[in-house]
Design an enzyme around this catalytic site. Structure first.
Site, PDB file in Angstrom:
ATOM      1  N   HIS A   1       0.842  -1.196   0.000  1.00  0.00           N
ATOM      2  CA  HIS A   1       0.000   0.000   0.000  1.00  0.00           C
ATOM      3  C   HIS A   1       0.886   1.260   0.000  1.00  0.00           C
ATOM      4  CE1 HIS A   1      -3.553   2.440   1.308  1.00  0.00           C
ATOM      5  NE2 HIS A   1      -2.602   3.161   1.862  1.00  0.00           N
ATOM      6  N   GLU A   2       1.899   1.254   0.857  1.00  0.00           N
ATOM      7  CA  GLU A   2       2.764   2.436   0.955  1.00  0.00           C
ATOM      8  C   GLU A   2       3.577   2.637  -0.317  1.00  0.00           C
ATOM      9  OE1 GLU A   2       2.198   4.450   3.096  1.00  0.00           O
ATOM     10  OE2 GLU A   2       1.017   3.161   4.373  1.00  0.00           O
TER      11      GLU A   2
ATOM     12  N   HIS B   1       1.612   4.228  -2.958  1.00  0.00           N
ATOM     13  CA  HIS B   1       1.534   5.686  -2.810  1.00  0.00           C
ATOM     14  C   HIS B   1       2.727   6.339  -3.503  1.00  0.00           C
ATOM     15  CE1 HIS B   1      -1.966   6.545  -0.543  1.00  0.00           C
ATOM     16  NE2 HIS B   1      -1.598   5.924   0.561  1.00  0.00           N
TER      17      HIS B   1
END
Lengths: 188, 382
Positions: B125-126, B129
């Protein structure tokens, strides 16, 4: 008269710019395919390096698993020999290696002493992670190949591709026995 | 939001300088200066504010490996820096204005709580980003928001106090005075509304990027269940992150200021509600953006959330079998010990394990050559 000449020149220039843009796009995609292939290679080599250490550490503890350990060593040597072969043949050898490895790691469950060995745990983490990295780099490679192949086959970039000699790439398919059926691990 | 900034500059200029252009120039200047600072400094400011500590491969091999796996899966060119924040709250964030100089930070609490698959989901998820350039987008948006808030705040205060102390402008001519009052009222209303509108737009963008990052995480790992079960653990804890503040909130994986039982369609949050994110992830039939979009419309009703251009037709199969299984994976107690070892080491403490099983943490200022185990009395070289 003059106007017609300008229009023709304008159209030619626009076509040329489009051609160059498509060409550069193809080159970028092809480089990405090459690059991601190199990524897989790095991880596969790392696995060749890790396996002898793992087998050496496990040997002392796993007296009854000589066959499994030998199978791992053999599969590793075979895969290393085939590392310069074509993608298809290589993928088969690597798939074989992956499946004997997962068998070995499943058997480890029966040896509590080995599981308490810090050195072995570190190696196991490295190996498990390398397995993941292999499958992730394969995944990324296949995605890149798909995008590149689409571009070489779809209109209008296929015209540029066939004119300048871009050929479709081969996927890296591994059919693992372990991926087709879940490994049966018993914790008794 | 850009339009809001231009409007605010327009009204400010009209009121104070009788010329909209001057106001516009001022608004854009303020924004440009803040943007430049934000562009070049935001990541180091963020990391310093959260008191994150950078780790190397040997400090925490598993975390390093998981980040490297996700770097490979996302096709990121350079390995991001990894930071640990010493905080029992559960959270993680990514920063870095472009994919070449990215950092991922995770709290020690989260590192203890998550197993390998869950950690992979959070890191994915990070990393997405970073890969989707959300960090740059969100910091630019928050700077825009900040500019609007600052200008509106000062603008409205000066206007109110200026008009109370017998305004010099409206008395100059009769007919002009009425126009002045209309401009004053319109500007005042706008000054009050603009920051609120800007904030709502900002939240909407932020939530959309969170959905996109969740979808990318599922695509990279081919295993949405990992992120879903990590989010479940994140959702049940209510510990707030000490070092977070409003400006840095959208960078985190879950809203660091959330309270229990937040409503589903909350307009004033940087993050979508966790329960909804979990439901979408669990409803996915495959791992592609298309699958995420379908799962979103199934859970949420109505249209999907993904940008139309990124949806390729078809699905990508999920990983059904994890190769290494659970074998050799440390349990929660072992993870807690491991993480606390790392945190002590990062503060330059020396750890000596005694034969009796006790662990001695020797502080960096300890000068004696030997130390006695308080548990069993054996002496150790420092």
């Amino acid at each position: 008269m003059n106007v017609a000449v300008y229009i023709i020149i304008g159209v030619v220039v626009v076509l040329l710019i489009i051609f160059l843009a498509i060409y550069n796009g193809l080159v970028r995609r092809r480089n990405q395919v090459k690059n991601s292939w190199a990524q897989i290679d790095v991880q596969l080599k790392r696995r060749y390096d890790l396996i002898p250490n793992l087998v050496e550490t496990a040997k002392g503890y796993m007296k009854h698993e000589r066959e499994t350990l030998e199978a791992v060593t053999n599969a590793r040597n075979l895969a290393q020999q085939l590392s310069s072969a074509g993608a298809g043949e290589r993928a088969k050898a690597e798939g074989e290696l992956s499946s004997v490895l997962s068998r070995l790691l499943a058997v480890v469950e029966n040896y509590p002493d080995l599981k308490a060995n810090q050195n072995f745990l570190a190696l196991q983490e490295e190996l498990a992670s390398t397995e993941n990295k292999i499958s992730f780099s394969r995944q990324f490679y296949n995605d890149s190949v798909l995008k590149y192949n689409n571009q070489t086959q779809m209109f209008p970039s296929n015209i540029v591709a066939s004119m300048t000699g871009f050929k479709a790439s081969e996927f890296f398919e591994v059919t693992l026995a372990a991926e087709r059926e879940a490994p049966k691990v018993s914790f008794t | 939001m850009g339009a809001l900034l231009i409007l605010i500059g327009y009204f400010l200029g009209l009121y104070f300088f009788d010329s909209a252009i001057v106001g516009l120039v001022i608004a854009i200047l303020v924004w440009a200066v803040l943007s430049l600072i934000g562009y070049f400094q935001s990541d180091s400011i963020l990391l310093r504010m959260s008191r994150a500590k950078k780790i190397k491969r040997d400090d925490h091999p598993r975390l390093y490996n998981v980040v490297e796996e996700m770097k490979i899966a996302s096709g990121l060119e350079k390995m991001p820096d990894i930071y640990i924040i010493d905080d029992p709250a559960l959270n993680a964030f990514a920063t870095g204005r472009d994919p070449k100089r990215a950092s991922v930070a995770i709290t020690s609490g989260l590192l203890q709580k998550l197993n390998r698959d869950e950690l992979q989901g959070v890191i994915a998820h990070e990393i997405s980003h970073v890969k989707n350039r959300d960090v740059l987008l969100m910091s630019m948006c928050s700077i825009l928001l900040g500019t609007i808030v600052i200008l509106a705040w000062y603008g409205s205060r000066i206007m109110i106090f200026g008009s109370m102390t017998g305004s010099r402008r409206s008395s100059s001519s009769g007919g002009g005075g009425q126009a002045q009052i209309i401009i004053l009222v319109v500007s005042l209303v706008f000054m009050i509304l603009a920051p609120i509108m800007a904030q709502l737009i900002y939240f909407a963008i932020s939530r959309k990027r969170e959905y996109l990052a969740d979808a990318s995480a599922a695509l990279y790992t081919r295993y949405p269940e990992g992120l879903a079960s990590a989010l479940k653990k994140l959702g049940t804890s209510t510990g707030q992150l000490k070092s977070a503040n409003k400006a840095t909130a959208p960078m985190y994986i879950v809203n660091p200021f959330r309270k229990k039982g937040m409503k589903a369609s909350d307009l004033s949050s940087t993050h979508p509600p966790i329960s909804e994110r979990i439901r979408i992830l669990r409803a996915m039939a495959g791992a592609s953006f298309n699958d995420y979009d379908q799962a979103y419309s199934k859970v949420h009703g109505g249209k999907g959330v993904m940008p139309a251009a990124s949806i390729a037709a078809g699905t990508v199969p999920l990983a059904t079998v994890k190769l290494e299984g659970g074998a050799g994976e440390p349990n929660e107690i072992q993870r807690a010990r491991e993480t606390s070892d790392v945190m002590w080491r990062l503060s330059n403490y020396n750890t000596i394990t005694c034969d009796c099983g006790a662990k001695l943490r020797v502080p960096p200022k300890f000068k004696e050559p030997v130390i006695k185990c308080p548990h069993c009395g054996r002496t150790h070289q420092v």
